[in-house]
Design an enzyme around this catalytic site. Structure first.
Site, PDB file in Angstrom:
ATOM      1  CB  CYS A  89       1.389  -1.400 -16.695  1.00 20.98           C
ATOM      2  SG  CYS A  89       3.692  -2.636 -16.557  1.00 20.98           S
ATOM      3  CG  ASN A  90       0.660  -4.502 -10.238  1.00 19.51           C
ATOM      4  OD1 ASN A  90       1.108  -3.503  -9.999  1.00 19.51           O
ATOM      5  ND2 ASN A  90       0.997  -6.265  -9.956  1.00 19.51           N
TER       6      ASN A  90
END
Length: 157
Positions: A89-90
């Protein structure tokens, strides 16, 4: 432990910056990437097979509705012993962790508690947001017709 096979096949749980760095992707010999972010693009689509789930890390996001798609993608990739997968994800803390936990629960019949303990031991920063955690508990109930894990267990905080 029953997750050992998983460790041999999945490359890593990581960040968006790792997934967009060709040196990292090449050195890890990645063949598949699950990008569960709105922050990062799938920049190597000519070389890597992607599943891009454009979802935010917010408690009201319905990630559970994408579990089967992500698990199917991982399972299909793992049919080949040469596959290496990055799930990101981030920051590699909440969204990607949630997908890995769902995969471990479904594929290895692990309770959420067992899967979380296993993953946290290997990546201490994993921490699904409360909404995702509740969805994982619902998923546990769906998989096993019983809820073994308590959202208030201190292990999750």
């Amino acid at each position: 432990m029953f997750f050992l096979f998983f460790l041999l096949l999945i490359s890593c749980l990581g960040t968006g910056h790792q997934a967009t760095n060709w040196k990292v992707v090449r050195d890890l010999k990645l063949t598949h990437i699950i990008n569960i972010s709105i922050e990062h693009q799938c920049v190597f689509s000519d070389k890597i097979q992607y599943l891009h789930l454009e979802l935010e890390d917010k408690e009201d996001v319905f990630l559970k509705g994408r579990f089967d798609e992500a698990i199917s993608f991982m399972s299909k990739a793992m049919e080949s012993s040469s596959s290496r997968i990055l799930v990101h994800c981030n920051l590699g803390i909440s969204r990607s962790t949630t997908l890995i936990l769902a995969y471990l629960m479904k594929t290895y019949n692990a309770t959420l508690y067992e899967a979380f303990k296993f993953l946290r031991h290997r990546r201490p920063i994993v921490c699904p947001n409360l909404g995702f955690l509740r969805q994982l508990i619902e998923y546990e109930s769906t998989l096993f017709s019983y809820t073994y894990t308590d959202v208030n267990d201190p292990i999750f905080y």
